[in-house]
Structures are given as C-alpha cells and as structure tokens.
Design a protein around this motif. Structure first.
Motif, mmCIF file in Angstrom:
data_model
loop_
_atom_site.group_PDB
_atom_site.id
_atom_site.type_symbol
_atom_site.label_atom_id
_atom_site.label_comp_id
_atom_site.label_asym_id
_atom_site.label_seq_id
_atom_site.Cartn_x
_atom_site.Cartn_y
_atom_site.Cartn_z
ATOM 1 N N TYR A 1 0.862 -1.181 0.000
ATOM 2 C CA TYR A 1 0.000 0.000 0.000
ATOM 3 C C TYR A 1 0.903 1.237 0.000
ATOM 4 O O TYR A 1 1.003 1.978 0.982
ATOM 5 C CB TYR A 1 -0.910 -0.037 1.224
ATOM 6 C CG TYR A 1 -2.147 0.810 1.089
ATOM 7 C CD1 TYR A 1 -3.284 0.308 0.457
ATOM 8 C CD2 TYR A 1 -2.201 2.107 1.598
ATOM 9 C CE1 TYR A 1 -4.426 1.078 0.336
ATOM 10 C CE2 TYR A 1 -3.336 2.881 1.490
ATOM 11 C CZ TYR A 1 -4.447 2.360 0.851
ATOM 12 O OH TYR A 1 -5.578 3.124 0.737
ATOM 13 N N LEU A 2 1.590 1.428 -1.119
ATOM 14 C CA LEU A 2 2.590 2.482 -1.257
ATOM 15 C C LEU A 2 2.393 3.189 -2.589
ATOM 16 O O LEU A 2 1.909 2.590 -3.549
ATOM 17 C CB LEU A 2 4.007 1.890 -1.220
ATOM 18 C CG LEU A 2 4.389 1.029 -0.008
ATOM 19 C CD1 LEU A 2 5.705 0.315 -0.273
ATOM 20 C CD2 LEU A 2 4.479 1.891 1.240
ATOM 21 N N LEU A 3 2.819 4.451 -2.648
ATOM 22 C CA LEU A 3 2.746 5.186 -3.898
ATOM 23 C C LEU A 3 3.953 4.923 -4.786
ATOM 24 O O LEU A 3 3.851 4.946 -6.012
ATOM 25 C CB LEU A 3 2.649 6.687 -3.618
ATOM 26 C CG LEU A 3 1.297 7.200 -3.091
ATOM 27 C CD1 LEU A 3 1.409 8.668 -2.706
ATOM 28 C CD2 LEU A 3 0.204 6.999 -4.122
ATOM 29 N N PHE A 4 5.100 4.683 -4.175
ATOM 30 C CA PHE A 4 6.344 4.622 -4.947
ATOM 31 C C PHE A 4 7.084 3.319 -4.674
ATOM 32 O O PHE A 4 7.156 2.850 -3.541
ATOM 33 C CB PHE A 4 7.230 5.817 -4.577
ATOM 34 C CG PHE A 4 8.622 5.758 -5.141
ATOM 35 C CD1 PHE A 4 8.825 5.670 -6.509
ATOM 36 C CD2 PHE A 4 9.718 5.793 -4.304
ATOM 37 C CE1 PHE A 4 10.107 5.610 -7.038
ATOM 38 C CE2 PHE A 4 11.012 5.742 -4.818
ATOM 39 C CZ PHE A 4 11.197 5.657 -6.185
ATOM 40 N N SER A 5 7.650 2.733 -5.712
ATOM 41 C CA SER A 5 8.369 1.458 -5.582
ATOM 42 C C SER A 5 9.846 1.708 -5.295
ATOM 43 O O SER A 5 10.711 1.385 -6.089
ATOM 44 C CB SER A 5 8.213 0.625 -6.861
ATOM 45 O OG SER A 5 8.707 1.356 -7.972
ATOM 46 N N GLY A 6 10.131 2.314 -4.153
ATOM 47 C CA GLY A 6 11.498 2.674 -3.801
ATOM 48 C C GLY A 6 12.075 1.800 -2.707
ATOM 49 O O GLY A 6 12.036 0.579 -2.777
ATOM 50 N N VAL A 7 12.621 2.445 -1.670
ATOM 51 C CA VAL A 7 13.336 1.761 -0.598
ATOM 52 C C VAL A 7 12.450 0.744 0.114
ATOM 53 O O VAL A 7 12.889 -0.374 0.423
ATOM 54 C CB VAL A 7 13.887 2.790 0.412
ATOM 55 C CG1 VAL A 7 14.506 2.090 1.605
ATOM 56 C CG2 VAL A 7 14.910 3.696 -0.257
ATOM 57 N N LEU A 8 11.204 1.098 0.377
ATOM 58 C CA LEU A 8 10.329 0.182 1.115
ATOM 59 C C LEU A 8 10.019 -1.080 0.307
ATOM 60 O O LEU A 8 9.888 -2.166 0.871
ATOM 61 C CB LEU A 8 9.039 0.892 1.515
ATOM 62 C CG LEU A 8 9.205 2.034 2.523
ATOM 63 C CD1 LEU A 8 7.856 2.648 2.866
ATOM 64 C CD2 LEU A 8 9.898 1.561 3.792
ATOM 65 N N MET A 9 9.914 -0.954 -1.001
ATOM 66 C CA MET A 9 9.705 -2.141 -1.842
ATOM 67 C C MET A 9 10.910 -3.076 -1.757
ATOM 68 O O MET A 9 10.767 -4.305 -1.693
ATOM 69 C CB MET A 9 9.458 -1.733 -3.289
ATOM 70 C CG MET A 9 8.037 -1.276 -3.577
ATOM 71 S SD MET A 9 6.818 -2.615 -3.446
ATOM 72 C CE MET A 9 7.202 -3.580 -4.910
ATOM 73 N N LYS A 10 12.106 -2.494 -1.730
ATOM 74 C CA LYS A 10 13.314 -3.312 -1.601
ATOM 75 C C LYS A 10 13.322 -4.038 -0.257
ATOM 76 O O LYS A 10 13.752 -5.194 -0.164
ATOM 77 C CB LYS A 10 14.551 -2.434 -1.745
ATOM 78 C CG LYS A 10 14.755 -1.891 -3.157
ATOM 79 C CD LYS A 10 15.972 -0.999 -3.233
ATOM 80 C CE LYS A 10 16.140 -0.423 -4.639
ATOM 81 N NZ LYS A 10 17.296 0.507 -4.730
ATOM 82 N N THR A 11 12.839 -3.366 0.784
ATOM 83 C CA THR A 11 12.769 -3.978 2.111
ATOM 84 C C THR A 11 11.809 -5.163 2.114
ATOM 85 O O THR A 11 12.089 -6.213 2.704
ATOM 86 C CB THR A 11 12.311 -2.942 3.151
ATOM 87 O OG1 THR A 11 13.227 -1.846 3.159
ATOM 88 C CG2 THR A 11 12.239 -3.541 4.546
ATOM 89 N N ILE A 12 10.675 -5.008 1.438
ATOM 90 C CA ILE A 12 9.705 -6.108 1.353
ATOM 91 C C ILE A 12 10.318 -7.301 0.627
ATOM 92 O O ILE A 12 10.201 -8.450 1.058
ATOM 93 C CB ILE A 12 8.400 -5.639 0.656
ATOM 94 C CG1 ILE A 12 7.705 -4.553 1.483
ATOM 95 C CG2 ILE A 12 7.455 -6.819 0.439
ATOM 96 C CD1 ILE A 12 6.534 -3.891 0.785
ATOM 97 N N LYS A 13 10.995 -7.034 -0.486
ATOM 98 C CA LYS A 13 11.630 -8.114 -1.257
ATOM 99 C C LYS A 13 12.653 -8.862 -0.411
ATOM 100 O O LYS A 13 12.713 -10.089 -0.421
ATOM 101 C CB LYS A 13 12.303 -7.540 -2.506
ATOM 102 C CG LYS A 13 11.334 -7.095 -3.587
ATOM 103 C CD LYS A 13 12.091 -6.498 -4.770
ATOM 104 C CE LYS A 13 11.128 -5.980 -5.827
ATOM 105 N NZ LYS A 13 11.848 -5.320 -6.954
ATOM 106 N N LYS A 14 13.472 -8.114 0.332
ATOM 107 C CA LYS A 14 14.496 -8.734 1.180
ATOM 108 C C LYS A 14 13.855 -9.598 2.262
ATOM 109 O O LYS A 14 14.358 -10.678 2.586
ATOM 110 C CB LYS A 14 15.380 -7.661 1.804
ATOM 111 C CG LYS A 14 16.352 -7.017 0.834
ATOM 112 C CD LYS A 14 17.189 -5.956 1.534
ATOM 113 C CE LYS A 14 18.158 -5.294 0.554
ATOM 114 N NZ LYS A 14 18.945 -4.214 1.191
ATOM 115 N N SER A 15 12.755 -9.121 2.832
ATOM 116 C CA SER A 15 12.071 -9.883 3.882
ATOM 117 C C SER A 15 11.501 -11.182 3.345
ATOM 118 O O SER A 15 11.536 -12.218 4.008
ATOM 119 C CB SER A 15 10.952 -9.047 4.506
ATOM 120 O OG SER A 15 11.482 -7.910 5.157
ATOM 121 N N ILE A 16 10.982 -11.140 2.131
ATOM 122 C CA ILE A 16 10.453 -12.355 1.501
ATOM 123 C C ILE A 16 11.581 -13.349 1.259
ATOM 124 O O ILE A 16 11.474 -14.545 1.567
ATOM 125 C CB ILE A 16 9.743 -12.019 0.176
ATOM 126 C CG1 ILE A 16 8.474 -11.190 0.442
ATOM 127 C CG2 ILE A 16 9.382 -13.294 -0.589
ATOM 128 C CD1 ILE A 16 7.853 -10.614 -0.817
#
Length: 248
Positions: free
Chosen positions: A192-207
């Motif tokens: 639930y984000l507007l931009f695919s930046g740092v937080l998207m990378k964090t999600i990928k790493k967690s997965i």
C-alpha cells in the motif's frame, strides 16, 4: 487569487521525486486554478514555507494546502497543520484551506484489485492476500486498513490480512510468517505504497530472507495511477467548496 500547494512526502530516491512531479504535472493540467506549486515535507526542497512563499509572491490570497498522502496520520494531523499555523503568522491576509489526504476510497480499492489481477494465477485455488502498509501509531491508520480489508472482501477477495513496515503490529516479518502458516498455496503481497522505492526493496528482502511454507507473489505498489488524479481533483474540489462555504 486562488492557489493550490501540493505537499509531497519527499524521498532520498531521486526517481521517487521525479515520479511524483510527473504525476502532479498531469494533475495540474486538469485542475483549473491559476497558481499551482509543489513542495515537500522533508528531504527535498522547496519545503512547505518556501512553497507558500512562492504562491504568495505569484499573487495568491487564498492557498489550498493539499497533502499527497495516502492516509491520515502524524504528517497530516500535526506536521502540515503546524506549518500552516507558522505561515498564518507571516501572511495574516492570506486564507489557508487544508485539504484531505487520499483516504479510504473505492478508487484505491480498485487499484489494489488491479495490482492483484496483474499477478494472479487463476489455477491457484488456495490463496490469500497480504496488504503491506507503512504503519503508524495513530489508531486511525489501523481502522483505515481494517476498512480497506473489508472492502476487498466485499469485492470477492475472501482471505485478506494486513501487516506494517513500522510502528504498528503485526510487523512485516510476522505478517509474512502468519500468512505462510495459514494454509495458503500462494500469498499475494500488495504494498500500500505510492512509490516502488526503498520500502519495496525492504519487502523483497524480507520475503527472500524467510523460510516460508507458502509461495509469495509480490505485486506492484499502488503507484501514481490515473485514478488517483481523479481522486486528487475531488479532494481539491472538496477543499475549495469547504473554504468558500466557511467564508460566505
């Protein structure tokens, strides 16, 4: 003269700032207000005071301060109103109207469903959806995500859960673990984000870091979707009408 001052969050990632500016340029083309400026809460210039100053120098005597935020939390309730109060002391002859964030809206639920369908495997029968929010200690944020989950379920998504990047529970790691254990073959993760930046990378790493029973499928974030332009126009119209009503 009326002005709209768009207040973005700001980002260390230049691409995030570029994407927001592109989105707002499209919006400005559809908003018929003579003065329109962009500013940022943090990390990027101009800041809010500079943005207001630019509007006033261009002739504004009424400024709609419009936050580009998904939900109402600390920035919306404290930070931006605090900046508006500072500006009122500098510009006593200028009226300030504070707009609403995007908020919970059918248009945003439509985008969530679009993101899900982009990645959905129709052959998978046993699935669930995990919505990942930024998180906030504000109870209104938790209520908003509860409402969003209910709206998704009304649209036919039978199993929905929510987790957060920070400041609220369950956090991302726990949310992934819980979703994995709840007997699903596939878990579709919608940021639930507007931009695919740092937080998207964090999600990928967690997965990638976890040893999960289920197969995770990471969907695109909301992004600066065309439907958000229509919703932003609506918020500006609401602010304009509210301001005119209060002034009459």
């Amino acid at each position: 003269m009326l002005a709209v001052l768009y207040v973005g969050h700001g980002s260390r990632v230049a691409e995030g700032v570029h994407q927001l500016n592109q989105f707002l340029a499209q919006c400005m083309d559809q908003v018929h207000v003579p003065i329109q400026q962009i500013c940022y809460l943090e990390l990027v210039r101009p800041d809010i005071q500079e943005g207001i100053s630019r509007c006033v120098r261009l002739g504004a005597d009424c400024v709609i301060v419009q936050p580009i935020l998904l939900l109402s939390a600390g920035h919306d309730k404290r930070d931006i109103p605090g900046e508006i109060e500072k500006a009122r002391a500098f510009y006593p002859n200028v009226r300030f109207i504070y707009g609403r964030p995007f908020g919970v809206d059918d248009r945003i639920v439509d985008i969530l469903l679009e993101r899900l369908h982009e990645r959905r495997d129709k052959r998978t029968r046993n699935e669930r959806v995990l919505v990942v929010g930024r998180g906030s200690s504000d109870p209104e944020t938790l209520r908003a995500f509860s409402e969003i989950s209910a709206m998704l379920m009304k649209r036919g998504v039978s199993r929905v859960s929510v987790c957060y990047m920070a400041a609220a529970k369950p956090l991302l790691k726990e949310g992934l673990e819980l979703a994995s254990k709840q007997a699903a073959d596939k878990v579709y993760i919608i940021p639930y984000l507007l931009f695919s930046g740092v937080l998207m990378k964090t999600i990928k790493k967690s997965i990638e870091a976890g040893d999960h029973q289920a197969s995770f499928v990471l969907c695109r974030p909301l992004g600066y979707h065309p439907a958000l332009i229509r919703l932003l126009r609506k918020r500006i119209e609401e602010a304009t009408h509210a301001g005119l009503s209060a002034h009459s």
